[in-house]
Design a protein around this motif. Structure first.
Motif, PDB file in Angstrom:
ATOM      1  N   MET A   1       0.852  -1.178   0.000  1.00 49.62           N
ATOM      2  CA  MET A   1       0.000   0.000   0.000  1.00 49.62           C
ATOM      3  C   MET A   1       0.893   1.235   0.000  1.00 49.62           C
ATOM      4  O   MET A   1       1.766   1.373   0.833  1.00 49.62           O
ATOM      5  CB  MET A   1      -0.907  -0.038   1.222  1.00 49.62           C
ATOM      6  CG  MET A   1      -2.059   0.875   1.146  1.00 49.62           C
ATOM      7  SD  MET A   1      -3.223   0.561   2.486  1.00 49.62           S
ATOM      8  CE  MET A   1      -4.685   0.475   1.514  1.00 49.62           C
ATOM      9  N   THR A   2       0.639   2.115  -0.935  1.00 48.23           N
ATOM     10  CA  THR A   2       1.470   3.298  -1.062  1.00 48.23           C
ATOM     11  C   THR A   2       0.848   4.480  -0.320  1.00 48.23           C
ATOM     12  O   THR A   2      -0.322   4.433   0.076  1.00 48.23           O
ATOM     13  CB  THR A   2       1.629   3.679  -2.553  1.00 48.23           C
ATOM     14  OG1 THR A   2       0.354   4.025  -3.075  1.00 48.23           O
ATOM     15  CG2 THR A   2       2.221   2.522  -3.353  1.00 48.23           C
ATOM     16  N   ILE A   6      -3.215   5.439   0.468  1.00 47.15           N
ATOM     17  CA  ILE A   6      -3.686   5.742   1.827  1.00 47.15           C
ATOM     18  C   ILE A   6      -4.330   7.132   1.863  1.00 47.15           C
ATOM     19  O   ILE A   6      -5.425   7.300   2.408  1.00 47.15           O
ATOM     20  CB  ILE A   6      -2.533   5.647   2.845  1.00 47.15           C
ATOM     21  CG1 ILE A   6      -2.058   4.193   2.963  1.00 47.15           C
ATOM     22  CG2 ILE A   6      -2.948   6.193   4.214  1.00 47.15           C
ATOM     23  CD1 ILE A   6      -0.803   4.017   3.767  1.00 47.15           C
ATOM     24  N   LEU A   7      -3.657   8.108   1.264  1.00 52.29           N
ATOM     25  CA  LEU A   7      -4.231   9.460   1.224  1.00 52.29           C
ATOM     26  C   LEU A   7      -5.518   9.482   0.404  1.00 52.29           C
ATOM     27  O   LEU A   7      -6.478  10.172   0.765  1.00 52.29           O
ATOM     28  CB  LEU A   7      -3.216  10.450   0.648  1.00 52.29           C
ATOM     29  CG  LEU A   7      -2.013  10.752   1.527  1.00 52.29           C
ATOM     30  CD1 LEU A   7      -1.028  11.655   0.790  1.00 52.29           C
ATOM     31  CD2 LEU A   7      -2.443  11.385   2.829  1.00 52.29           C
ATOM     32  N   ILE A  12     -11.347  10.064  -0.047  1.00 48.97           N
ATOM     33  CA  ILE A  12     -12.615   9.474  -0.489  1.00 48.97           C
ATOM     34  C   ILE A  12     -13.492   9.163   0.720  1.00 48.97           C
ATOM     35  O   ILE A  12     -14.700   9.404   0.703  1.00 48.97           O
ATOM     36  CB  ILE A  12     -12.365   8.201  -1.325  1.00 48.97           C
ATOM     37  CG1 ILE A  12     -11.627   8.554  -2.607  1.00 48.97           C
ATOM     38  CG2 ILE A  12     -13.662   7.464  -1.620  1.00 48.97           C
ATOM     39  CD1 ILE A  12     -12.368   9.484  -3.523  1.00 48.97           C
ATOM     40  N   GLY A  13     -12.887   8.633   1.797  1.00 51.62           N
ATOM     41  CA  GLY A  13     -13.643   8.352   3.014  1.00 51.62           C
ATOM     42  C   GLY A  13     -14.252   9.600   3.621  1.00 51.62           C
ATOM     43  O   GLY A  13     -15.395   9.585   4.091  1.00 51.62           O
ATOM     44  N   VAL A  38     -15.922   6.329   9.473  1.00 53.83           N
ATOM     45  CA  VAL A  38     -17.115   5.653   8.957  1.00 53.83           C
ATOM     46  C   VAL A  38     -17.126   5.712   7.435  1.00 53.83           C
ATOM     47  O   VAL A  38     -17.453   4.731   6.761  1.00 53.83           O
ATOM     48  CB  VAL A  38     -18.407   6.281   9.541  1.00 53.83           C
ATOM     49  CG1 VAL A  38     -19.642   5.799   8.810  1.00 53.83           C
ATOM     50  CG2 VAL A  38     -18.516   5.960  11.022  1.00 53.83           C
ATOM     51  N   GLY A  39     -16.744   6.839   6.864  1.00 53.74           N
ATOM     52  CA  GLY A  39     -16.696   6.982   5.412  1.00 53.74           C
ATOM     53  C   GLY A  39     -15.682   6.053   4.775  1.00 53.74           C
ATOM     54  O   GLY A  39     -15.943   5.459   3.721  1.00 53.74           O
ATOM     55  N   ILE A  40     -14.511   5.896   5.390  1.00 51.84           N
ATOM     56  CA  ILE A  40     -13.489   4.987   4.864  1.00 51.84           C
ATOM     57  C   ILE A  40     -13.999   3.552   4.896  1.00 51.84           C
ATOM     58  O   ILE A  40     -13.881   2.813   3.914  1.00 51.84           O
ATOM     59  CB  ILE A  40     -12.175   5.128   5.661  1.00 51.84           C
ATOM     60  CG1 ILE A  40     -11.532   6.488   5.386  1.00 51.84           C
ATOM     61  CG2 ILE A  40     -11.200   4.008   5.313  1.00 51.84           C
ATOM     62  CD1 ILE A  40     -10.363   6.819   6.297  1.00 51.84           C
ATOM     63  N   VAL A  41     -14.584   3.158   6.022  1.00 49.09           N
ATOM     64  CA  VAL A  41     -15.124   1.792   6.143  1.00 49.09           C
ATOM     65  C   VAL A  41     -16.253   1.578   5.134  1.00 49.09           C
ATOM     66  O   VAL A  41     -16.314   0.535   4.466  1.00 49.09           O
ATOM     67  CB  VAL A  41     -15.599   1.522   7.587  1.00 49.09           C
ATOM     68  CG1 VAL A  41     -16.352   0.212   7.676  1.00 49.09           C
ATOM     69  CG2 VAL A  41     -14.413   1.526   8.538  1.00 49.09           C
TER      70      VAL A  41
END
Length: 88
Positions: A1-2, A6-7, A12-13, A38-41
């Protein structure tokens, strides 16, 4: 994972979580950090569900996947807000 992925997941989350929070009626007693989590999940789960259901990926925006992610964010924000309310 770069670092870029991650950013990207965080950005997006944050967007998915904010949209989910805006679509949920009423006031939610959760902070922005929890909204982003919550948005990332929701984004990750929505993508996984779309892949399992065989939603075709097309060039551009995958609207069905995006709708799944936002709906999961609405449910997630509602659950987290309800759990935080019951603890207070």
């Amino acid at each position: 994972m770069t670092i870029e992925s991650i950013l990207g997941a965080i950005v997006i989350g944050a967007i998915i979580g904010a949209i989910g929070r805006l679509l949920l009626p009423g006031r939610q007693a959760i902070g922005w950090i929890l909204t982003i989590v919550v948005g990332i999940v929701a984004a990750l789960l929505g993508t996984a569900i779309a892949q399992v259901l065989g939603v075709e990926t097309t060039p551009g925006i995958d609207w069905i996947e995006l709708v799944m992610q936002v709906l999961l964010a609405v449910v997630g924000v509602g659950l987290v807000a309800g759990l935080r309310r019951s603890r207070v």
